[in-house]
Design a protein around this motif. Sequence first.
Motif, short mmCIF file in Angstrom:
data_model
loop_
_atom_site.label_atom_id
_atom_site.label_comp_id
_atom_site.label_asym_id
_atom_site.label_seq_id
_atom_site.Cartn_x
_atom_site.Cartn_y
_atom_site.Cartn_z
N TYR A 192 0.83 -1.22 0.05
CA TYR A 192 0.17 0.09 -0.06
C TYR A 192 0.92 1.29 -0.13
CZ TYR A 192 -4.49 -2.41 0.78
OH TYR A 192 -5.58 -3.42 0.99
N ARG A 193 1.82 1.13 0.78
CA ARG A 193 2.87 2.48 0.78
C ARG A 193 3.50 2.77 -0.63
NH1 ARG A 193 8.42 3.53 2.00
NH2 ARG A 193 8.65 5.88 2.71
N LYS A 194 3.92 1.49 -1.26
CA LYS A 194 4.28 1.45 -2.54
C LYS A 194 3.56 2.18 -3.49
CE LYS A 194 6.97 -1.17 -5.75
NZ LYS A 194 7.43 -2.53 -6.25
N GLN A 195 2.33 1.93 -3.45
CA GLN A 195 1.24 2.62 -4.20
C GLN A 195 0.65 3.98 -4.03
OE1 GLN A 195 -1.63 -0.75 -3.82
NE2 GLN A 195 -1.19 -1.45 -5.91
N GLY A 196 1.36 4.39 -2.76
CA GLY A 196 1.01 5.63 -2.29
C GLY A 196 -0.41 5.99 -1.46
N LYS A 197 -0.73 4.74 -1.06
CA LYS A 197 -2.01 4.52 -0.23
C LYS A 197 -1.78 4.53 1.25
CE LYS A 197 -4.49 1.95 -3.92
NZ LYS A 197 -4.96 0.67 -4.41
N ASN A 198 -1.15 5.54 1.73
CA ASN A 198 -0.64 5.76 2.85
C ASN A 198 -1.55 5.53 4.29
OD1 ASN A 198 1.82 6.25 1.92
ND2 ASN A 198 1.74 8.17 2.34
N GLU A 199 -3.02 5.79 4.02
CA GLU A 199 -3.73 5.72 5.14
C GLU A 199 -4.02 4.02 5.11
OE1 GLU A 199 -7.50 7.52 4.71
OE2 GLU A 199 -6.38 9.65 4.92
N LYS A 200 -4.11 3.39 4.21
CA LYS A 200 -4.15 1.97 4.24
C LYS A 200 -3.02 1.05 4.86
CE LYS A 200 -7.72 0.77 0.78
NZ LYS A 200 -8.09 0.15 -0.42
N ALA A 201 -1.84 1.74 4.43
CA ALA A 201 -0.42 1.36 4.75
C ALA A 201 -0.51 1.52 6.34
CB ALA A 201 0.58 1.92 4.12
N LEU A 202 -0.94 2.53 6.79
CA LEU A 202 -0.87 3.01 8.27
C LEU A 202 -1.81 1.83 9.04
CD1 LEU A 202 0.50 4.68 10.62
CD2 LEU A 202 -1.47 6.38 9.95
N ALA A 203 -2.79 1.70 8.39
CA ALA A 203 -3.69 0.97 9.29
C ALA A 203 -3.08 -0.55 9.34
CB ALA A 203 -5.28 0.91 8.60
N ASP A 204 -2.49 -0.96 8.43
CA ASP A 204 -2.06 -2.25 8.40
C ASP A 204 -0.76 -2.41 9.22
OD1 ASP A 204 -3.75 -3.74 6.83
OD2 ASP A 204 -2.61 -3.73 4.91
N PHE A 205 0.04 -1.16 9.36
CA PHE A 205 1.00 -1.48 10.34
C PHE A 205 0.56 -1.25 11.75
CE2 PHE A 205 3.78 0.73 6.51
CZ PHE A 205 4.08 -0.62 6.13
N ASN A 206 -0.22 -0.65 11.78
CA ASN A 206 -0.97 -0.50 13.27
C ASN A 206 -1.52 -1.86 13.66
OD1 ASN A 206 -0.36 2.35 13.50
ND2 ASN A 206 -2.48 2.71 12.83
N GLN A 207 -2.06 -2.58 12.71
CA GLN A 207 -2.49 -3.74 13.19
C GLN A 207 -1.60 -4.86 13.42
OE1 GLN A 207 -5.66 -4.61 13.78
NE2 GLN A 207 -5.59 -6.80 13.79
#
Length: 248
Positions: free
Chosen positions: A174-189
């Motif tokens: 997700y971070r690679k795709q620029g979808k930082n909110e989704k990336a952040l949610a996954d790292f949080n999880q």
Amino acid sequence: MKHITKLIIGLITIALVGYSKSEAEISTVEIVTPSYSTGDDRLTPGNSEAIVSQKKSSGQDAESYFEKAVKHYSEGKYEEALADFNQAIQLNPKYAKAYNGRGLVYTLLEKNEKALADYNQAIRLNPKYAQAYNNRGIVYRRQGENEKALADYNQAIRLNPKYAKAYNGRGIVYRKQGKNEKALADFNQAIQLNAKYARAYYNRGLIHKGNRNIEKARSDFKKAADLFKQQGNQKFYQDSLDQLRKLQ
């Protein structure tokens, strides 16, 4: 009595285009191994050697070759590990864990097509093999096949909703795709599932850094550095310190 335990054997660092080596996201490939009642549920090089010697009296079988392969891998003897995985597969062509293990070695040797073939076979033999989906997702990500990688991480998470490493891997995509909110949610999880997951703190720190949330970034890189130091991972400990210095 057999138990199933996870032996994390190897780190793969994936650098994204446009980021320096020190800003590489961190992920893992993994192998699931059978463990035995030795007083320690974790399979280590020491007790895996004992397991192999115990089995010699009844003759070598696929599982003992698998155990030898894991031991050789943990010692950095990749060619020996490949030979033992090959032997395990020859003795038991339906041994999904051996295909996954051999795929892991091929992944670390950057023989991606061979790795994919082995993960594919592991999944054909066991369609509920979450670790094989995770490992195949890493290869797809390395090849820039982001949608295929996402599909594999999604499947790994469906099969095991508490699979922290799959959340971390999906967050990287997700971070690679620029979808930082989704990336952040996954790292949080990932961190919620494993509070000592140094890689997820490091990767979340990159998100906060990109969002200019400097204090949160510092906090995550410091936590990552502390955990990497505790875990004896000098390389990523230094990378985390480098990130902290850049934020000063």
